[in-house]
Design a protein around this motif. Structure first.
Motif, PDB file in Angstrom:
ATOM      1  N   ARG A 151     -14.751  89.979  62.539  1.00 40.32           N
ATOM      2  CA  ARG A 151     -13.601  89.157  62.907  1.00 40.32           C
ATOM      3  C   ARG A 151     -12.440  90.006  63.411  1.00 40.32           C
ATOM      4  NH1 ARG A 151     -13.961  84.895  57.790  1.00 40.32           N
ATOM      5  NH2 ARG A 151     -15.336  83.396  58.825  1.00 40.32           N
ATOM      6  N   CYS A 152     -12.137  91.054  62.693  1.00 39.25           N
ATOM      7  CA  CYS A 152     -10.975  91.866  63.068  1.00 39.25           C
ATOM      8  C   CYS A 152     -11.140  92.480  64.454  1.00 39.25           C
ATOM      9  CB  CYS A 152     -10.754  92.954  62.026  1.00 39.25           C
ATOM     10  SG  CYS A 152      -9.167  93.795  62.204  1.00 39.25           S
ATOM     11  N   CYS A 210     -11.267  86.862  53.427  1.00 35.02           N
ATOM     12  CA  CYS A 210     -11.958  86.637  54.705  1.00 35.02           C
ATOM     13  C   CYS A 210     -13.329  86.015  54.434  1.00 35.02           C
ATOM     14  CB  CYS A 210     -12.099  87.963  55.450  1.00 35.02           C
ATOM     15  SG  CYS A 210     -12.617  87.781  57.180  1.00 35.02           S
ATOM     16  N   ASP A 216      -8.673  82.725  54.257  1.00 31.81           N
ATOM     17  CA  ASP A 216      -7.248  82.554  53.970  1.00 31.81           C
ATOM     18  C   ASP A 216      -6.453  83.548  54.817  1.00 31.81           C
ATOM     19  OD1 ASP A 216      -4.806  81.980  52.913  1.00 31.81           O
ATOM     20  OD2 ASP A 216      -5.223  82.745  50.896  1.00 31.81           O
ATOM     21  N   CYS A 217      -6.344  83.260  56.094  1.00 33.82           N
ATOM     22  CA  CYS A 217      -5.721  84.194  57.043  1.00 33.82           C
ATOM     23  C   CYS A 217      -4.246  84.440  56.734  1.00 33.82           C
ATOM     24  CB  CYS A 217      -5.885  83.682  58.465  1.00 33.82           C
ATOM     25  SG  CYS A 217      -7.616  83.528  58.989  1.00 33.82           S
ATOM     26  N   ASN A 218      -3.581  83.469  56.112  1.00 31.47           N
ATOM     27  CA  ASN A 218      -2.150  83.632  55.802  1.00 31.47           C
ATOM     28  C   ASN A 218      -1.905  84.751  54.796  1.00 31.47           C
ATOM     29  OD1 ASN A 218      -1.376  81.552  57.507  1.00 31.47           O
ATOM     30  ND2 ASN A 218      -1.594  79.988  55.923  1.00 31.47           N
ATOM     31  N   CYS A 220      -4.044  87.481  54.501  1.00 30.86           N
ATOM     32  CA  CYS A 220      -4.903  88.610  54.855  1.00 30.86           C
ATOM     33  C   CYS A 220      -4.045  89.775  55.360  1.00 30.86           C
ATOM     34  CB  CYS A 220      -5.903  88.198  55.936  1.00 30.86           C
ATOM     35  SG  CYS A 220      -6.966  89.563  56.475  1.00 30.86           S
ATOM     36  N   SER A 223      -4.215  90.290  59.242  1.00 29.40           N
ATOM     37  CA  SER A 223      -4.035  89.134  60.130  1.00 29.40           C
ATOM     38  C   SER A 223      -3.252  89.457  61.403  1.00 29.40           C
ATOM     39  CB  SER A 223      -3.346  87.999  59.369  1.00 29.40           C
ATOM     40  OG  SER A 223      -2.082  88.419  58.890  1.00 29.40           O
ATOM     41  N   ARG A 224      -2.276  90.354  61.325  1.00 29.52           N
ATOM     42  CA  ARG A 224      -1.457  90.648  62.511  1.00 29.52           C
ATOM     43  C   ARG A 224      -2.248  91.358  63.595  1.00 29.52           C
ATOM     44  NH1 ARG A 224       3.064  94.081  61.926  1.00 29.52           N
ATOM     45  NH2 ARG A 224       1.976  95.135  60.246  1.00 29.52           N
ATOM     46  N   CYS A 226      -5.885  91.013  63.812  1.00 33.95           N
ATOM     47  CA  CYS A 226      -7.235  90.459  63.868  1.00 33.95           C
ATOM     48  C   CYS A 226      -7.466  89.770  65.217  1.00 33.95           C
ATOM     49  CB  CYS A 226      -7.439  89.463  62.725  1.00 33.95           C
ATOM     50  SG  CYS A 226      -9.045  88.638  62.749  1.00 33.95           S
ATOM     51  N   LEU A 229      -8.435  86.061  64.998  1.00 40.99           N
ATOM     52  CA  LEU A 229      -7.299  85.175  64.701  1.00 40.99           C
ATOM     53  C   LEU A 229      -6.397  85.033  65.918  1.00 40.99           C
ATOM     54  CD1 LEU A 229      -5.821  83.513  62.557  1.00 40.99           C
ATOM     55  CD2 LEU A 229      -4.590  85.599  61.884  1.00 40.99           C
ATOM     56  N   ILE A 234     -11.786  82.392  64.743  1.00 44.10           N
ATOM     57  CA  ILE A 234     -12.249  82.950  63.454  1.00 44.10           C
ATOM     58  C   ILE A 234     -13.662  82.511  63.120  1.00 44.10           C
ATOM     59  CG2 ILE A 234     -11.946  82.647  60.960  1.00 44.10           C
ATOM     60  CD1 ILE A 234     -10.264  84.822  61.878  1.00 44.10           C
TER      61      ILE A 234
END
Length: 385
Positions: A151-152, A210, A216-218, A220, A223-224, A226, A229, A234
């Motif tokens: 994902r990242c 993940c 729960d991306c909020n 993670c 997240s900034r 990824c 995202l 996702i």
């Protein structure tokens, strides 16, 4: 690699998250000896932490060290693995313990290639043992880590495919080794045993944040940066294994009981499906239970009861099970293939090394026997004097 990331920054970000939110009180973390880490890593293959914990505690309680495991019988090991599934893991664990005792003086090797040479230990499991127990900088790539990296860095494709797996390994290695090169001293100061802590953090991140279905991306730490995202994709990563309809197989299980209520169990061959475990004798749907009894028990069962059909699913096929209960009129003094058959009391049978569906049926038979006994006692208590 995602150009927004510097590899050492990636590791530091994950480690900072772990310091606040990672799991640090799992049973194998409290005393992380190489042996305990190894047992936990084998149990955690394709099995969730919550399921593993009670099995791990019982297993370690019975086999507290490698020597105890190596000198145990395979049947004892399988008995303490019963219900956890994927029984080849237990057999390989047992074989490896004996090899380590004979060839390495009872100490798990500290070299990657020697660990990988042991049955049941692949590159990722070896990396986990060496990093978590020995503090060595070796990458891991279990299912959770694959998902985080896919994902990242938006790695398209099914991770089980050789080309994709090679790409993910390259990412895992580069993130770990570049972090070591760029900030080894600082990482050691901030995070003692940082390779093991980093690998544990990556596993925890995939297992708790993940996640496959509801990430729960909020919350993670990645997240900034990824890519999945950023592109609102996702759930496209990692791509699932191409679906193929699972084949179906069918079998008839013979639940043979003697007049004392004992059940006949059969030990399966050491390799293959449920290797080494105790199951019920089985025949194909085309073969009659009467023929089996005549061939193996030298008598027929005067009473045959069909129990409800059931299904057990494996990763590669579905098994349709048709159980029949055969109640014998007289005890058996002569038994063909007596070396792999055993008459056992129901209560004891349910505690032996049996697969989950066999144990479920044994518990049903125990409940039926108890209900029948209670009914008989009830009738006797109401009988006029």
């Amino acid at each position: 690699m995602n150009q927004a990331w510097l590899p050492d920054a990636f590791a530091d970000c994950v480690l900072q998250w772990f310091a606040c939110h990672g799991r640090k009180d799992l049973p194998w973390q409290l005393a992380p000896t190489p042996y305990r880490v190894w047992v936990s890593e084998i149990m955690l293959q394709q099995t969730q932490v919550a399921v593993v914990i009670p099995y791990f505690e019982r297993f370690i309680g019975c086999f507290p060290n490698l020597g105890a495991l190596a000198t145990a019988t395979e049947d004892e090991v399988l008995q303490h693995w019963s219900g956890l599934g994927y029984y080849a893991r237990a057999r390989n664990l047992h074989r490896s313990a004996r090899i380590v005792l004979e060839q390495h003086g009872g100490e798990l090797p500290e070299q990657l290639e020697w660990l990988i040479a042991l049955p049941g230990i692949g590159r990722s499991t070896a990396g986990a043992i060496l990093s978590l127990a020995y503090g060595q900088a070796h990458a891991i790539l279990d299912g959770n880590v694959k998902r985080v990296l896919a994902r990242c860095f938006a790695v398209a494709g099914w991770p089980g495919e050789s080309r994709i797996q090679k790409h993910l390994w390259a990412l895992a290695d580069e993130l770990l080794s570049a972090a070591a090169r760029a900030g080894l001293q600082e990482l050691h100061l901030k995070h003692p045993n940082w390779p093991g802590t980093y690998n544990q953090a990556m596993m925890d991140l995939g297992a708790t944040v993940c996640t496959r279905a509801a990430p729960d991306c909020n919350h993670c730490p990645l997240s900034r940066h990824c890519l999945a995202l950023m592109t609102n994709s996702i759930h496209q990563y990692p791509q699932p294994k191409p679906k193929r309809p699972l084949p179906r197989r069918a079998t008839r299980w013979l639940l043979v009981q003697d007049p004392d209520g004992r059940i006949l169990l059969e030990q399966r061959p050491p390799s293959g499906l449920w290797g080494g475990l105790w199951t019920f004798p089985e025949v194909s749907l085309q073969e009659s239970s009467a023929h089996w009894c005549e061939l193996h028990l030298y008598q027929t069962a005067p009473r045959v009861e069909k129990l409800p059909d059931r299904q057990h699913s494996f990763s590669h096929f579905h098994l349709d099970i048709y159980p029949e209960r055969l109640l014998l009129k007289s005890a058996i003094s002569q038994l063909r293939d007596s070396d792999r058959h055993l008459w056992v009391a129901l209560k004891r049978a349910s505690t032996m090394a049996v697969p989950a569906p066999v144990k479920a049926i044994l518990l049903e038979l125990l409940a039926m026997a108890k209900a029948s006994k209670n009914q008989l006692l009830d009738c006797c208590s109401h009988r006029p004097a």
